[in-house]
Structure formats: C-alpha cells, structure tokens
Write a protein that holds these residues in place. Structure first.
Motif, short mmCIF file in Angstrom:
data_model
loop_
_atom_site.label_atom_id
_atom_site.label_comp_id
_atom_site.label_asym_id
_atom_site.label_seq_id
_atom_site.Cartn_x
_atom_site.Cartn_y
_atom_site.Cartn_z
N GLU A 27 -3.38 -5.15 -11.92
CA GLU A 27 -4.68 -4.57 -12.13
C GLU A 27 -5.20 -3.57 -11.26
OE1 GLU A 27 -7.31 -7.93 -12.05
OE2 GLU A 27 -6.77 -8.57 -14.16
N LEU A 28 -4.61 -3.82 -9.75
CA LEU A 28 -4.83 -2.77 -8.90
C LEU A 28 -3.88 -1.49 -8.93
CD1 LEU A 28 -6.38 -2.75 -6.09
CD2 LEU A 28 -4.73 -3.82 -4.96
N ALA A 29 -2.82 -1.75 -9.23
CA ALA A 29 -1.71 -0.66 -9.68
C ALA A 29 -2.63 0.27 -10.69
CB ALA A 29 -0.58 -0.95 -10.35
N ARG A 30 -3.08 -0.17 -11.68
CA ARG A 30 -3.62 0.75 -12.82
C ARG A 30 -5.01 1.56 -12.27
NH1 ARG A 30 -2.50 -3.74 -16.18
NH2 ARG A 30 -4.67 -4.64 -15.83
N ALA A 31 -5.74 0.70 -11.25
CA ALA A 31 -6.83 1.34 -10.60
C ALA A 31 -6.42 2.37 -9.65
CB ALA A 31 -7.59 0.31 -10.06
N ALA A 32 -5.28 1.94 -8.94
CA ALA A 32 -4.64 3.05 -7.84
C ALA A 32 -4.20 4.29 -8.39
CB ALA A 32 -3.84 2.36 -7.11
N ALA A 33 -3.88 4.15 -9.76
CA ALA A 33 -3.23 5.49 -10.46
C ALA A 33 -4.39 6.24 -11.01
CB ALA A 33 -2.32 5.00 -11.49
N GLN A 34 -5.43 5.92 -10.97
CA GLN A 34 -6.57 6.76 -11.45
C GLN A 34 -6.85 8.05 -10.58
OE1 GLN A 34 -8.61 6.10 -14.18
NE2 GLN A 34 -7.43 4.46 -14.67
N GLU A 35 -6.92 9.05 -11.41
CA GLU A 35 -6.65 10.34 -10.67
C GLU A 35 -7.74 10.78 -9.61
OE1 GLU A 35 -4.98 13.97 -9.96
OE2 GLU A 35 -4.15 12.28 -11.29
N SER A 36 -8.77 10.10 -9.52
CA SER A 36 -9.80 10.28 -8.62
C SER A 36 -9.56 9.89 -7.46
CB SER A 36 -11.25 9.82 -9.02
OG SER A 36 -11.26 8.62 -9.39
N LEU A 37 -9.14 8.65 -7.34
CA LEU A 37 -8.53 7.82 -6.20
C LEU A 37 -6.97 8.49 -5.76
CD1 LEU A 37 -8.65 5.71 -3.85
CD2 LEU A 37 -7.47 4.10 -5.43
N LEU A 171 -12.06 9.08 3.10
CA LEU A 171 -12.44 7.76 2.96
C LEU A 171 -11.73 7.22 1.68
CD1 LEU A 171 -14.05 5.20 3.33
CD2 LEU A 171 -15.94 5.88 1.71
N LEU A 172 -10.57 6.18 1.94
CA LEU A 172 -10.00 5.74 0.89
C LEU A 172 -10.40 4.26 0.55
CD1 LEU A 172 -6.38 7.23 1.89
CD2 LEU A 172 -8.29 8.12 0.63
N VAL A 173 -11.04 4.02 -0.48
CA VAL A 173 -11.44 2.76 -0.88
C VAL A 173 -10.47 1.96 -1.95
CG1 VAL A 173 -13.23 1.32 -1.63
CG2 VAL A 173 -13.70 3.51 -0.44
N VAL A 174 -9.90 0.82 -1.58
CA VAL A 174 -9.23 0.00 -2.41
C VAL A 174 -10.00 -0.79 -3.28
CG1 VAL A 174 -7.52 -1.85 -2.84
CG2 VAL A 174 -7.05 -0.36 -0.79
N PRO A 175 -10.04 -0.75 -4.49
CA PRO A 175 -11.10 -1.20 -5.25
C PRO A 175 -11.04 -2.93 -5.75
CG PRO A 175 -9.36 -0.23 -6.71
CD PRO A 175 -9.22 0.24 -5.23
N THR A 179 -8.84 -9.46 0.77
CA THR A 179 -8.17 -8.80 1.98
C THR A 179 -6.79 -8.56 1.69
OG1 THR A 179 -9.95 -9.71 3.51
CG2 THR A 179 -7.79 -9.19 4.45
N PRO A 180 -5.96 -9.80 1.17
CA PRO A 180 -4.22 -9.26 1.28
C PRO A 180 -4.08 -8.14 0.22
CG PRO A 180 -4.78 -11.79 0.89
CD PRO A 180 -6.18 -10.89 0.99
N ARG A 181 -4.92 -7.99 -1.11
CA ARG A 181 -4.52 -7.14 -1.85
C ARG A 181 -4.99 -5.73 -1.26
NH1 ARG A 181 -3.28 -11.30 -3.64
NH2 ARG A 181 -1.79 -10.83 -2.12
N ILE A 182 -6.10 -5.50 -0.35
CA ILE A 182 -6.43 -4.42 0.06
C ILE A 182 -5.61 -3.93 1.32
CG2 ILE A 182 -8.24 -3.27 1.77
CD1 ILE A 182 -10.34 -5.39 0.47
N MET A 187 -0.97 -0.42 2.82
CA MET A 187 0.40 -0.14 3.53
C MET A 187 1.33 0.70 2.57
SD MET A 187 2.44 -1.21 6.06
CE MET A 187 3.05 0.48 6.13
N LEU A 188 1.06 0.65 1.16
CA LEU A 188 1.66 1.41 0.13
C LEU A 188 1.31 3.01 0.41
CD1 LEU A 188 2.23 0.88 -3.57
CD2 LEU A 188 1.23 3.09 -2.63
#
Length: 205
Positions: A27-37, A171-175, A179-182, A187-188
């Motif tokens: 789920e996080l990979a899909r969110a991280a691939a969003q163009e705005s982020l 500002l880079l926000v992990v959605p 804590t571990p996923r953030i 790190m990525l």
C-alpha cells in the motif's frame, strides 16, 4: 478459544507481523509512487545532490532509529553507496556519544543537534532531518538554526508531521503513522539520493 495464560506461538506471531508488513508496504509503495509526492522527493534529492557534489557538507540528524539512518547516510557519503568515487563531506550529528551526553547534560537534550548545526553548518550546506512524529524538539531546534544560518533544509517525517511545511525548504511526508514503515521509506529515499550522487560524481572531472 485461545488460552490467555499461555504464551503465543512465536511462529504465528512472526508470520502475522511479516504478512502485515508486506501488506503495508504494498500500500505504501502505491502511495509513494503518486506524482505529487514523487515530485517533492525528487526536488529535495536534487538539492542534496547538487550541494554535496559541489563540495558542500551534508548534516544528518535524527533520534533512535532515525539516528541510525543518519549514520548510514553519512557513511554512504564518506565511503560510497554503489560506485567508487571521492569521499564527500557528511556529518551525522548524533554520532558521538560523548558529544550528545555532554551537550544534553550542560545545555539540555533539545540542543544536542542544534549545536552540531552551529558548529558544522555553513550557508549552502544541507541539513537532512528526520522525525517520524514530526514532534522531536531537538530536531525542530536544529531545523530552526539551520534556516537561520542559510542551510538548505529537508525534513523527512510521517503523517503526523504533515503540517510542518514552514519549518523546512523541503517537507517529505510518508503517508503512514507506523514508525517502522516511515523509517523504511526514509531510507529508500535517502538511498536513491546516495545512488544518484555516485552516478553524478562519475561524470565530474
């Protein structure tokens, strides 16, 4: 019905946590691939790469697991990530146990990173700060000093830090609020920048 007085099966606990982590990551990979982020991450990365490949210093700050990431990133700059190149100036601000404990004892824990910025930071350098909650007083104090001194500032955080845009240039926000996923996504992102630094340095005289 399970007996609450009996210990849980370690294999079952491990399988559940593994599967939950994999699901969260998909789920996080899909969110991280969003163009705005993606655009925000690339803009911050461009600032970092431009600074360090032109001889500026990268300061990296965080607490706990984020301090470990900070140490990792600084080591990538001093050594290499994937390709051989000249060493680059980088400082993990929580690296020295003696410094951290001395500053905390004499000035308060909120100053342990800010004093490092005052000591090492110069205009045009970069402070990469990490706080999964966005509420770490010593990280926020370091960002304030960095902005006062003309450093480029990058703050990596999680969903709870989404309202901190005024504290950093980037500002880079992990959605996520896990804590571990953030930290894993932090790190990525940092690894992508370190790999880019290696490639760019291959093309410089």
């Amino acid at each position: 019905m399970s007996d609450p007085t009996q210990p849980r099966d370690p294999a079952g606990v491990l399988a559940a946590r593994h599967d939950a982590g994999v699901t969260a990551w998909s789920e996080l990979a899909r969110a991280a691939a969003q163009e705005s982020l993606r655009r925000q991450v690339l803009a911050a990365g461009e600032a970092v790469v431009a600074a360090v490949t032109s001889g500026r210093t990268l300061l990296v700050a965080g607490n706990g697991g984020s301090a470990a990431i900070a140490s990792h990133v600084a080591a990538e700059m001093l050594g290499r990530c994937v390709q051989d190149r000249a060493p680059l100036p980088a400082v993990s601000l929580a690296e020295s146990t003696s410094s951290v404990t001395a500053i905390a004892n004499d000035y308060g824990f909120e100053q342990v990173l800010a004093r490092g910025v005052r000591a090492h930071g110069r205009e045009g350098d970069v402070l990469l700060a990490m706080s999964t909650s966005g509420a770490s007083p010593n990280v926020l104090a370091a960002l304030q000093v960095a902005r006062e001194r003309g450093l480029v500032t990058v703050l990596m955080t999680g969903a709870r830090g989404a309202g901190l845009g005024e504290l950093a240039d980037h500002l880079l926000v992990v959605p996520s609020e896990e804590t571990p996923r953030i930290q894993e996504l932090h790190m990525l992102w940092a690894h992508a920048w370190c790999e880019a630094v290696d490639e760019v340095m291959q093309e410089l005289p």
